[in-house]
Design a protein around this motif. Sequence first.
Motif, PDB file in Angstrom:
ATOM      1  N   ILE A  21      45.367  52.734  30.749  1.00  0.00           N
ATOM      2  CA  ILE A  21      43.895  52.665  30.852  1.00  0.00           C
ATOM      3  C   ILE A  21      43.549  51.171  30.876  1.00  0.00           C
ATOM      4  O   ILE A  21      42.753  50.721  31.695  1.00  0.00           O
ATOM      5  CB  ILE A  21      43.242  53.414  29.684  1.00  0.00           C
ATOM      6  CG1 ILE A  21      43.593  54.908  29.775  1.00  0.00           C
ATOM      7  CG2 ILE A  21      41.718  53.228  29.707  1.00  0.00           C
ATOM      8  CD1 ILE A  21      43.075  55.757  28.642  1.00  0.00           C
ATOM      9  N   VAL A  22      44.210  50.419  30.005  1.00  0.00           N
ATOM     10  CA  VAL A  22      44.236  48.946  30.089  1.00  0.00           C
ATOM     11  C   VAL A  22      45.618  48.493  29.622  1.00  0.00           C
ATOM     12  O   VAL A  22      46.187  49.097  28.699  1.00  0.00           O
ATOM     13  CB  VAL A  22      43.147  48.301  29.196  1.00  0.00           C
ATOM     14  CG1 VAL A  22      43.319  46.776  29.138  1.00  0.00           C
ATOM     15  CG2 VAL A  22      41.749  48.639  29.694  1.00  0.00           C
ATOM     16  N   GLY A  23      46.148  47.481  30.253  1.00  0.00           N
ATOM     17  CA  GLY A  23      47.417  46.870  29.809  1.00  0.00           C
ATOM     18  C   GLY A  23      47.216  45.372  29.647  1.00  0.00           C
ATOM     19  O   GLY A  23      46.469  44.760  30.414  1.00  0.00           O
ATOM     20  N   VAL A  79      49.020  27.955  18.129  1.00  0.00           N
ATOM     21  CA  VAL A  79      49.327  28.360  19.502  1.00  0.00           C
ATOM     22  C   VAL A  79      49.074  27.147  20.396  1.00  0.00           C
ATOM     23  O   VAL A  79      47.943  26.685  20.527  1.00  0.00           O
ATOM     24  CB  VAL A  79      48.434  29.550  19.946  1.00  0.00           C
ATOM     25  CG1 VAL A  79      48.642  29.856  21.423  1.00  0.00           C
ATOM     26  CG2 VAL A  79      48.724  30.773  19.099  1.00  0.00           C
ATOM     27  N   ALA A  80      50.159  26.618  20.968  1.00  0.00           N
ATOM     28  CA  ALA A  80      50.000  25.435  21.816  1.00  0.00           C
ATOM     29  C   ALA A  80      49.493  25.829  23.203  1.00  0.00           C
ATOM     30  O   ALA A  80      48.751  25.083  23.844  1.00  0.00           O
ATOM     31  CB  ALA A  80      51.332  24.701  21.923  1.00  0.00           C
ATOM     32  N   GLU A  81      49.893  27.028  23.646  1.00  0.00           N
ATOM     33  CA  GLU A  81      49.560  27.463  25.015  1.00  0.00           C
ATOM     34  C   GLU A  81      49.604  28.989  25.044  1.00  0.00           C
ATOM     35  O   GLU A  81      50.487  29.580  24.395  1.00  0.00           O
ATOM     36  CB  GLU A  81      50.653  26.919  25.933  1.00  0.00           C
ATOM     37  CG  GLU A  81      50.273  26.710  27.367  1.00  0.00           C
ATOM     38  CD  GLU A  81      51.486  26.164  28.157  1.00  0.00           C
ATOM     39  OE1 GLU A  81      51.576  26.505  29.326  1.00  0.00           O
ATOM     40  OE2 GLU A  81      52.328  25.450  27.578  1.00  0.00           O
ATOM     41  N   ALA A  82      48.676  29.595  25.764  1.00  0.00           N
ATOM     42  CA  ALA A  82      48.697  31.072  25.880  1.00  0.00           C
ATOM     43  C   ALA A  82      48.436  31.471  27.322  1.00  0.00           C
ATOM     44  O   ALA A  82      47.681  30.796  28.036  1.00  0.00           O
ATOM     45  CB  ALA A  82      47.641  31.685  24.975  1.00  0.00           C
ATOM     46  N   ARG A  83      49.083  32.550  27.743  1.00  0.00           N
ATOM     47  CA  ARG A  83      48.834  33.104  29.090  1.00  0.00           C
ATOM     48  C   ARG A  83      48.700  34.612  28.956  1.00  0.00           C
ATOM     49  O   ARG A  83      49.535  35.265  28.329  1.00  0.00           O
ATOM     50  CB  ARG A  83      49.966  32.760  30.041  1.00  0.00           C
ATOM     51  CG  ARG A  83      50.048  31.284  30.343  1.00  0.00           C
ATOM     52  CD  ARG A  83      50.891  31.067  31.573  1.00  0.00           C
ATOM     53  NE  ARG A  83      51.955  30.145  31.255  1.00  0.00           N
ATOM     54  CZ  ARG A  83      53.226  30.307  31.597  1.00  0.00           C
ATOM     55  NH1 ARG A  83      53.606  31.391  32.248  1.00  0.00           N
ATOM     56  NH2 ARG A  83      54.102  29.416  31.283  1.00  0.00           N
ATOM     57  N   ILE A  84      47.631  35.141  29.547  1.00  0.00           N
ATOM     58  CA  ILE A  84      47.330  36.565  29.367  1.00  0.00           C
ATOM     59  C   ILE A  84      47.007  37.193  30.720  1.00  0.00           C
ATOM     60  O   ILE A  84      46.101  36.734  31.428  1.00  0.00           O
ATOM     61  CB  ILE A  84      46.099  36.736  28.435  1.00  0.00           C
ATOM     62  CG1 ILE A  84      46.342  36.044  27.082  1.00  0.00           C
ATOM     63  CG2 ILE A  84      45.774  38.213  28.234  1.00  0.00           C
ATOM     64  CD1 ILE A  84      45.075  35.702  26.325  1.00  0.00           C
ATOM     65  N   GLY A  85      47.762  38.243  31.090  1.00  0.00           N
ATOM     66  CA  GLY A  85      47.477  38.997  32.310  1.00  0.00           C
ATOM     67  C   GLY A  85      47.046  40.413  31.928  1.00  0.00           C
ATOM     68  O   GLY A  85      47.584  40.977  30.970  1.00  0.00           O
ATOM     69  N   MET A  86      46.103  40.961  32.676  1.00  0.00           N
ATOM     70  CA  MET A  86      45.589  42.285  32.297  1.00  0.00           C
ATOM     71  C   MET A  86      45.631  43.268  33.475  1.00  0.00           C
ATOM     72  O   MET A  86      45.311  42.918  34.615  1.00  0.00           O
ATOM     73  CB  MET A  86      44.157  42.164  31.782  1.00  0.00           C
ATOM     74  CG  MET A  86      44.069  41.299  30.513  1.00  0.00           C
ATOM     75  SD  MET A  86      42.463  41.363  29.716  1.00  0.00           S
ATOM     76  CE  MET A  86      41.456  40.564  30.936  1.00  0.00           C
ATOM     77  N   ALA A  87      46.009  44.507  33.148  1.00  0.00           N
ATOM     78  CA  ALA A  87      46.018  45.597  34.134  1.00  0.00           C
ATOM     79  C   ALA A  87      44.776  46.457  33.958  1.00  0.00           C
ATOM     80  O   ALA A  87      44.336  46.708  32.826  1.00  0.00           O
ATOM     81  CB  ALA A  87      47.271  46.457  33.932  1.00  0.00           C
ATOM     82  N   VAL A 136      44.261  40.588  36.470  1.00  0.00           N
ATOM     83  CA  VAL A 136      43.479  39.368  36.209  1.00  0.00           C
ATOM     84  C   VAL A 136      44.034  38.597  35.015  1.00  0.00           C
ATOM     85  O   VAL A 136      44.654  39.171  34.116  1.00  0.00           O
ATOM     86  CB  VAL A 136      41.983  39.691  35.938  1.00  0.00           C
ATOM     87  CG1 VAL A 136      41.305  40.158  37.209  1.00  0.00           C
ATOM     88  CG2 VAL A 136      41.824  40.721  34.833  1.00  0.00           C
ATOM     89  N   ARG A 137      43.785  37.300  35.000  1.00  0.00           N
ATOM     90  CA  ARG A 137      44.093  36.457  33.845  1.00  0.00           C
ATOM     91  C   ARG A 137      42.868  36.411  32.937  1.00  0.00           C
ATOM     92  O   ARG A 137      41.739  36.296  33.419  1.00  0.00           O
ATOM     93  CB  ARG A 137      44.422  35.039  34.313  1.00  0.00           C
ATOM     94  CG  ARG A 137      45.803  34.860  34.900  1.00  0.00           C
ATOM     95  CD  ARG A 137      46.919  34.822  33.883  1.00  0.00           C
ATOM     96  NE  ARG A 137      47.005  33.546  33.184  1.00  0.00           N
ATOM     97  CZ  ARG A 137      47.757  32.519  33.575  1.00  0.00           C
ATOM     98  NH1 ARG A 137      48.510  32.621  34.650  1.00  0.00           N
ATOM     99  NH2 ARG A 137      47.785  31.391  32.882  1.00  0.00           N
ATOM    100  N   ALA A 138      43.082  36.449  31.645  1.00  0.00           N
ATOM    101  CA  ALA A 138      41.990  36.321  30.669  1.00  0.00           C
ATOM    102  C   ALA A 138      41.860  34.839  30.331  1.00  0.00           C
ATOM    103  O   ALA A 138      42.269  34.391  29.251  1.00  0.00           O
ATOM    104  CB  ALA A 138      42.297  37.158  29.436  1.00  0.00           C
ATOM    105  N   ARG A 139      41.297  34.077  31.260  1.00  0.00           N
ATOM    106  CA  ARG A 139      41.292  32.615  31.144  1.00  0.00           C
ATOM    107  C   ARG A 139      40.499  32.134  29.924  1.00  0.00           C
ATOM    108  O   ARG A 139      40.902  31.178  29.261  1.00  0.00           O
ATOM    109  CB  ARG A 139      40.692  31.979  32.401  1.00  0.00           C
ATOM    110  CG  ARG A 139      41.440  32.311  33.679  1.00  0.00           C
ATOM    111  CD  ARG A 139      42.590  31.371  33.907  1.00  0.00           C
ATOM    112  NE  ARG A 139      43.262  31.680  35.170  1.00  0.00           N
ATOM    113  CZ  ARG A 139      44.470  31.249  35.479  1.00  0.00           C
ATOM    114  NH1 ARG A 139      45.145  30.492  34.646  1.00  0.00           N
ATOM    115  NH2 ARG A 139      45.030  31.573  36.624  1.00  0.00           N
TER     116      ARG A 139
END
Length: 285
Positions: free
Chosen positions: A195-197, A209-217, A224-227
Amino acid sequence: MIPAKFDYVRPSSVNDAVRALAEGGEDAKVIAGGQSLLPLLWLRLAYPELLVDLGSIDGLRGVRDEGGTLLIGALTTHDDVMRDPVIAEHCGLIAQAAAQVADPAVRHRATICGALAHADPAADLPAVAVALDATMIAHGPGGERAIAASDFFDDYLTTALAADEILTGVRVPKLGPGWGYRYEKFHRTAQAWAIVGVAALARRANGHVAEARIGMANMGSVPVRARAAEAAAAGAEASRDALRSAAQQADEGTNPPADLHGAADYRRHLARVLTARALAVASGA
Ligand SMILES: Cc1cc2nc3c(=O)[nH]c(=O)nc-3n(C[C@H](O)[C@H](O)[C@H](O)COP(=O)(O)OP(=O)(O)OC[C@H]3O[C@@H](n4cnc5c(N)ncnc54)[C@H](O)[C@@H]3O)c2cc1C
């Protein structure tokens, strides 16, 4: 449930496959594991006149260690990456997400590149690809070109691949020291579609957290990226409270669908909750 008539070729090289595809024009389609394409043929939602089966091109199978990156060949299945020691060592997020796709029978046939080329926004691996800043390797009559994941997904079931191009592999960076990851998938039942990933990567340094990357389904017509949440998480303390706060921005700029499985607002809520959970695990909070 009987597909329309089509011709079928099974070339043994990428060049022959590209040639067959180019000769077939708009009426030709690549087939890899067939897990998305065959149902479309049975339902007559697609009726290509020529199928170009990649199954005999041995060089497209498996994961290659290239030094700083890994190349996942076009015939590599979800099951393959779940068992691959190089993936486990350098990019475990891919195996973790692949293990949540469908069931073992599907995972044994379904290729990672097929999932990327099919570009269903609800699919799991496209969200992982955008989080990883993966690079798609396409072969066409003019040779090879590389397409960044951020430029690859154009719209619902639509990519930047031309009709006469084959996705021969996907290149992903090795995750270096300090990086953690987590794929969080919310679905109605085990083995169902998301339903969401949320695919999260976090690099931890000195308790932050020095750096984060988030992708969403399933939060728009493309993965999309959660910028905004990435920016909020960067520099935050690696604590559950701080990351829950950053995750409040996960749905910013998204356009989630509304369907029988959930309203758009429900998906926005899920994106925030799953992002908080995924960031917490990825950063070891
Ligand atoms: C019962 C079931 C449950 C599923 N559940 C999930 C799930 O929970 N999560 C999820 O993410 N996915 C799910 N899937 C989808 C599955 O992951 C995809 O069907 C599969 O990964 C597609 O890969 P394939 O090799 O089977 O592609 P195919 O079906 O062979 O092809 C799919 C499309 O991609 C194109 N294509 C394939 N390979 C290439 C290539 N190398 N170059 C260019 N074009 C190419 C084809 O032309 C076609 O348009 C499910 C599928 C089934 C049948």
